[in-house]
Design an enzyme around this catalytic site. Structure first.
Site, short mmCIF file in Angstrom:
data_model
loop_
_atom_site.label_atom_id
_atom_site.label_comp_id
_atom_site.label_asym_id
_atom_site.label_seq_id
_atom_site.Cartn_x
_atom_site.Cartn_y
_atom_site.Cartn_z
N ASP A 138 8.73 -6.80 4.58
CA ASP A 138 9.31 -7.12 3.28
C ASP A 138 8.96 -8.57 2.96
OD1 ASP A 138 10.79 -7.69 1.04
OD2 ASP A 138 12.66 -6.83 1.80
N ASP B 103 2.44 2.26 -2.78
CA ASP B 103 2.45 2.75 -4.17
C ASP B 103 1.26 2.15 -4.91
OD1 ASP B 103 5.04 4.27 -4.67
OD2 ASP B 103 5.83 2.41 -3.83
N SER C 62 -4.43 -10.83 -11.66
CA SER C 62 -4.06 -10.10 -12.88
C SER C 62 -4.79 -10.74 -14.05
CB SER C 62 -2.54 -10.18 -13.09
OG SER C 62 -2.19 -9.85 -14.43
N ILE D 88 -1.75 0.58 -7.06
CA ILE D 88 -3.12 0.18 -6.75
C ILE D 88 -3.33 0.08 -5.24
CG2 ILE D 88 -4.78 -1.71 -6.91
CD1 ILE D 88 -3.72 -2.30 -9.71
N GLY D 89 -2.37 -0.47 -4.51
CA GLY D 89 -2.52 -0.62 -3.07
C GLY D 89 -2.71 0.70 -2.36
N SER E 215 0.80 -1.23 0.00
CA SER E 215 0.00 0.00 0.00
C SER E 215 0.83 1.28 0.00
CB SER E 215 -0.95 0.00 1.20
OG SER E 215 -0.27 -0.33 2.39
N TYR F 213 5.38 -14.64 -13.70
CA TYR F 213 4.36 -13.73 -13.16
C TYR F 213 2.97 -14.25 -13.47
CZ TYR F 213 1.56 -9.54 -12.48
OH TYR F 213 0.59 -8.65 -12.06
#
Length: 307
Positions: free
Chosen positions: A105, A57, A184, A59-60, A55, A197
Site C-alpha cells: 500500500d 486494475d 499523464s 492500465i497496470g 497492477s 494530480y
C-alpha cells in the site's frame, strides 16, 4: 525597415514551426524506424522479468497481461491481495509465464519499499513500470490533509523511491533494462479542479526526462509514458469518460499500443495514436490558453457531485 521586420518575423515563425514539428514527429519517426519483424522482442531487448505497480486494475493490469503475452514473467504489485491473485490466475491461464505478487500500500510511507526490495532481490528484474497512482478531482479545499498526503505518497514518492531502487539494481546487475514511469497528459499544463494530480504528474515528467540522461550512458531506457483519458476507475468521476470513445481507449487497447512503443524503445510518448493527435492539437496553443481550456473542459466533464 519593414522588409527587415517581415524577414525577422518569418524567421521566428519558421523556427517555432520547426520546433513544434520536431516535438510532434520525433516519436512517430522512432516507431516507423523500429517497426516491422526486424525489431527485437521485449525479452531480447531488455530481459525476462518485469514488475508493474498498481497492477490489480486498469492500465497496470492490462499492461501486465500484455507483457505476459510477449513472454515476459511478471511481478504484480498493489495493495489488494485478492485482486492480485485473480490477475495472476488470469495470466497463468492465458500465458506460459511465471508470476509473483507483492502486496504493498503506497499510502503507508517509506517502510513499504524495504519490503518490496526484499521480495524482488532474487529476481533478474529488467523492466519496472511505475504505474501506481491516485486522482482527486474537484476543488482542493474539499479534501482532507490525509487525502493530500496519500496522493503525494502514491504519485510522487512511489515513483521516486522505486526509480532510485531500480536504477541501482540495474547498474549492480549490469542489466540494460527499461524503467517506465507512467505520467499523464495533465503534465503539460496546470489543471484547475485537478490541481494536485496535475502537479504530481508534472513532477513525474521532469523527473523522468532528467533520469533519461543519467541512465542513457549505461544503456538503460527510461520511458515517460503519458496517457490522456483511458476507461479506468481513476476516471470514474465522469460518466462521459467511462463511456469510452475514439480518444478514450479501454485499458486493453491502451496497453497493447503502449507495450508496442516500449518494444520500439520510444523514450517519451502518450502511448496511443489518438492521444498523439490530441497532444499535437493542444500543444499548438500556449500553456495559459491550454490552462483556460482545461478548466472549462474539466469542470464540465466532472459530474456535479464532484464540482
Amino acid at each position: 525597415m519593414f522588409a527587415w521586420i517581415y524577414s525577422f518575423l518569418a524567421f521566428v515563425g519558421g523556427y517555432a514551426l520547426l520546433c513544434y514539428l520536431y516535438e510532434q514527429l520525433r516519436t512517430p519517426w522512432i516507431l516507423l524506424r523500429e517497426s516491422g519483424d526486424h525489431a527485437p522482442s521485449l525479452r531480447h531487448r531488455f530481459g525476462s522479468w518485469a514488475a508493474i505497480t498498481g497492477s490489480s486494475d486498469g492500465i497496470g493490469k492490462a499492461y501486465a497481461k500484455e507483457l505476459a503475452r510477449q513472454g515476459i514473467n511478471v511481478v504484480l504489485i498493489a495493495r489488494n491481495e485478492q485482486k492480485l491473485q485473480a490477475v495472476a490466475a488470469e495470466i497463468a491461464e492465458e500465458c506460459n509465464v511465471q508470476t509473483k505478487i507483492i502486496v504493498a500500500d503506497f499510502t503507508q510511507g517509506v517502510q513499504i519499499y524495504k519490503h518490496i526490495e526484499e521480495e524482488l532481490k532474487d529476481l533478474p528484474l529488467a523492466i519496472l513500470v511505475n504505474n501506481v497512482g491516485m486522482g482527486m478531482p474537484g476543488n482542493l479545499i474539499k479534501y482532507s490533509s490525509e487525502q493530500v498526503q496519500q496522493l503525494l505518497e502514491t504519485n510522487v514518492l512511489a515513483v521516486s523511491h522505486l526509480s532510485h531502487y531500480f536504477l541501482q539494481h540495474l547498474r549492480a546487475s549490469k542489466i540494460k533494462g527499461a524503467l517506465v514511469n507512467v505520467s499523464s497528459g495533465t503534465e503539460l499544463q496546470p489543471v484547475p479542479y485537478a490541481a494536485l494530480y496535475a502537479a504530481s504528474k508534472a513532477f513525474t515528467r521532469s523527473f523522468t526526462l532528467a533520469l533519461q540522461w543519467e541512465a542513457a550512458r549505461h544503456g538503460i531506457l527510461v520511458q515517460l509514458l503519458s496517457p490522456n483519458f483511458v476507461v479506468t476507475k481513476i476516471n470514474n468521476y465522469s460518466k462521459r469518460v467511462m463511456q469510452g470513445g475514439l480518444f478514450i481507449p479501454t485499458p486493453e487497447q491502451y496497453a497493447r499500443s503502449a507495450v508496442a512503443q516500449l518494444r520500439a524503445a520510444v523514450d517519451a510518448t502518450p502511448g496511443y495514436f489518438w492521444h498523439h493527435i490530441q497532444n499535437a492539437a493542444m500543444t499548438a496553443f500556449p500553456w495559459r490558453l491550454r490552462l483556460t481550456l482545461a478548466q472549462l473542459f474539466f469542470s464540465k466533464l466532472t459530474d456535479k457531485q464532484h464540482n
